[in-house]
Design an enzyme around this catalytic site. Sequence first.
Site, short mmCIF file in Angstrom:
data_model
loop_
_atom_site.label_atom_id
_atom_site.label_comp_id
_atom_site.label_asym_id
_atom_site.label_seq_id
_atom_site.Cartn_x
_atom_site.Cartn_y
_atom_site.Cartn_z
N ASP A 15 3.53 -2.31 -4.14
CA ASP A 15 3.81 -3.29 -5.18
C ASP A 15 2.80 -3.11 -6.32
O ASP A 15 1.59 -3.08 -6.08
CB ASP A 15 3.72 -4.71 -4.61
N HIS B 22 1.89 -11.29 -17.10
CA HIS B 22 1.71 -11.92 -15.79
C HIS B 22 0.24 -11.82 -15.35
O HIS B 22 -0.34 -12.81 -14.90
CB HIS B 22 2.61 -11.24 -14.75
N GLU C 95 8.61 -14.18 -7.10
CA GLU C 95 8.17 -13.30 -8.18
C GLU C 95 9.36 -12.43 -8.58
O GLU C 95 9.94 -11.74 -7.74
CB GLU C 95 6.97 -12.44 -7.79
N GLU D 121 10.84 -9.29 -9.88
CA GLU D 121 10.42 -7.90 -10.00
C GLU D 121 11.64 -6.99 -9.97
O GLU D 121 12.73 -7.41 -9.59
CB GLU D 121 9.50 -7.50 -8.82
N ASP E 143 9.48 -10.89 -4.73
CA ASP E 143 8.24 -10.80 -3.97
C ASP E 143 7.74 -12.22 -3.71
O ASP E 143 6.84 -12.72 -4.39
CB ASP E 143 7.22 -9.99 -4.78
N ARG F 190 1.07 -19.07 -2.77
CA ARG F 190 -0.09 -19.06 -3.68
C ARG F 190 -1.34 -19.65 -3.07
O ARG F 190 -2.46 -19.19 -3.37
CB ARG F 190 0.25 -19.86 -4.94
N GLN G 61 -2.68 -17.19 -0.64
CA GLN G 61 -3.22 -16.06 -1.43
C GLN G 61 -4.61 -16.36 -1.99
O GLN G 61 -5.52 -15.53 -1.91
CB GLN G 61 -2.25 -15.73 -2.56
N LYS H 72 2.02 -12.67 1.15
CA LYS H 72 3.12 -11.86 0.60
C LYS H 72 4.00 -11.24 1.69
O LYS H 72 5.15 -10.90 1.40
CB LYS H 72 2.53 -10.70 -0.22
N THR I 27 10.31 -10.21 1.61
CA THR I 27 10.56 -9.60 0.31
C THR I 27 12.06 -9.33 0.26
O THR I 27 12.60 -8.77 1.22
CB THR I 27 9.79 -8.27 0.17
N GLU J 258 3.31 -19.58 -13.15
CA GLU J 258 3.15 -19.49 -14.60
C GLU J 258 3.96 -20.56 -15.31
O GLU J 258 3.46 -21.26 -16.19
CB GLU J 258 3.57 -18.10 -15.08
#
Lengths: 439, 439
Positions: B138, B145, B210, B212, B244, B248, B251, B264, B268, B384
Amino acid sequence: MYELNETHDAGLRSWVESANAPDTDFPLQNLPFAVYRRQGSHEPLRGGVAIGDQILDLNAAATAGAFEGEAAVAARVAGGETLNALMALGPRAWSALRLALSRALREGFDTQKTLSACLLPQAQAEYGVPASIGDYTDFYTSVHHATNIGRQFRPDNPLLPNYKWVPIGYHGRVSSIGVSGQAFPRPMGQTLPPGALQPEFGPCKRLDYELEIGIFVGPGNVAGEPIPIAEAEAHVFGVCLLNDWSARDIQAWEYQPLGPFLSKNFATTLSPWIVTLEALAPFRMPFSRPADDPQPLPYLDASSDRARGALDLQLEVHLQSQNMREQGLAPKRLTHTSYRHAYWTISQLVAHHTINGCNLKPGDLFGSGTLSGPTLDQAGALIELTKGGKEPIVMPDGQMRTYLEDGDTVILKGWCERPGVRRIGFGECRGTVLQPKTL
Amino acid sequence: MYELNETHDAGLRSWVESANAPDTDFPLQNLPFAVYRRQGSHEPLRGGVAIGDQILDLNAAATAGAFEGEAAVAARVAGGETLNALMALGPRAWSALRLALSRALREGFDTQKTLSACLLPQAQAEYGVPASIGDYTDFYTSVHHATNIGRQFRPDNPLLPNYKWVPIGYHGRVSSIGVSGQAFPRPMGQTLPPGALQPEFGPCKRLDYELEIGIFVGPGNVAGEPIPIAEAEAHVFGVCLLNDWSARDIQAWEYQPLGPFLSKNFATTLSPWIVTLEALAPFRMPFSRPADDPQPLPYLDASSDRARGALDLQLEVHLQSQNMREQGLAPKRLTHTSYRHAYWTISQLVAHHTINGCNLKPGDLFGSGTLSGPTLDQAGALIELTKGGKEPIVMPDGQMRTYLEDGDTVILKGWCERPGVRRIGFGECRGTVLQPKTL
């Protein structure tokens, strides 16, 4: 998890005479697994068991009628090109095969004539990576390594606040995992020279090894279903040696914020033989934390793990330069330590890895992380032994070493021993640094 | 790399009528690949190509004699349970198959009767992960970002000094990669509540998606032999959508110093269809850096990449809660952005990944990293959009969202369009959060 049983009896002798030598890595009490073929041949790889200086072909032995029932099934599936199918069977089948092998190779049993034809001398064999590895996870289980390294990367803050709570790990590269004998060019890459404002591109200048053990996963779990710590060892097939080659200068520049990448993924070397947890049962030890340290959270804590979670596996690193080889000088031992110093147990790694629902599959590989012991002469990497390249090591030919040079061969060794028990060896994990290749 | 050719002609029509609808994701100019089977069946997965609302069975079409030469070989190997063998063949074979498919499915060609029997409506199909993925990497290619997230994790130091020099990436988990429709329990784990001195254990409180793209690798390279950037696209089979999923709070507590792990690796999700680079040729754009930014180092720089390295791939995120589903409310669009804002090109990712000698294999997967555009409404993750959970989003049923709730379904969409060219769609990437499971 594994009780001591007749397969651990130190008095057992094999009809394979070399297995009875006191210094062999592979006595009858060991019985580790690998995949191998005749050196230089184009035969498919096949599963085998080490006995003294020989390898027993598992499928051939099964075909010869050496096993019955569950052991015969296990030997058949272990005869394929990888050991994944054996790993998937789980502890009952592994134990049945171990007992059957122990009996079939035992002195006085009526199997010698049949099985002699299924042996190949190890000197005539070459090995493969023992499993098709779906995912490789590298942990960070030595608090001494984390502290030593942390001091160099973050002098004010060597051990991060999460270390004593979280078994830190990250995903590594599968494609570049090789088996003992692997040779690879020195990696090229970006580095930020000290004091520079812009990176430069070129061959890695601070190439290092990392002394680790590799842990192969057995049956594993369905996604979304964590493995409770008390059941974790039922999902561990066995242990090998692992060298997590590391480009320190590339790592320092790339590792924030998502962790090591090109600094690690150019090569990882495994020893060919996987020693089962059952063979290691006599060397398990109580696991405890210093009283001042946080105790493990409940999902990382089990009475069985406190009783026998640690493993006294002796580990060494040896280094031989090209010049030493040419002069006939033996490799120099750089380190002697033990896996018993690890801050996290194998069961804790399994429980942590799956607590979020992540699924493990047969043949998945864990690396322990660099296994540095409590004193600096027990450090598992050059970055620690040479204090970041500031205190070179004098080699037997008078040359100095801070980091690895082209032509250097690194040899990891491992074994377990204690009085009254047969010594269990892991063989070697050997790898060599070649000259860089440019684009 | 790919020149425009007859397969891109906007005037082409297919005898599969649904492929001619102006809003279809899968016109004759697209021809993306997936593995599929009849829904609810136990048939083996097999390779197919999307055409309108149908799927063409590649092996069946080859058996029916629809292709010749290299295209026939490619269709045969693409008919297996994964697309790895097709990915291994390389661009000449991919192009030959694309041209043969374009002709065989074209209106007026004498193939309709033969091939009609090889079609299955997409509404009757279920999909698999399209390749046996050896390694998943990844990346972190959106500078927007990286800056937005960096501000929340490191307010003083949002964009680290390496960002504009190094295409930052890390290895992700393969075992938990699923295909559109994936559902997974909310992960459990350790988090450090704000102001707390000790972590707590429980369900993730800040679960995020996420946005992607996924990039599938073609032939790849031998270990030790980097892929030069000018040749990189010959090693890229195609592109899909990728979610993904990210925890948070887990993380934030675990990610130092080795990067994201349990935050993570629980899931996926990929869209089933892989759109080839050749299909995307009309949507390539010049790639350049702001003049004040460092220019790419030579190993990351090629004139071909400057000319056409970017890709104008429109991307959207939609969110539908369980309550919205029950009330029949359509998903809410949260984001619309484009992959053209990426700071690093696909070729740069390939060149960087292999520069140290790391080997890529057919079927390896790259994630682009979260694709946030330059303005906040183009952000590719809730962390975000909600400024770290401080500014909730109002949903169509009046509920508020900071992070994902149990029962939420996230849908990624992607397409390319520009005047004079047929619109190329990616289909959907859909995934749902389930209630946490406790031990």
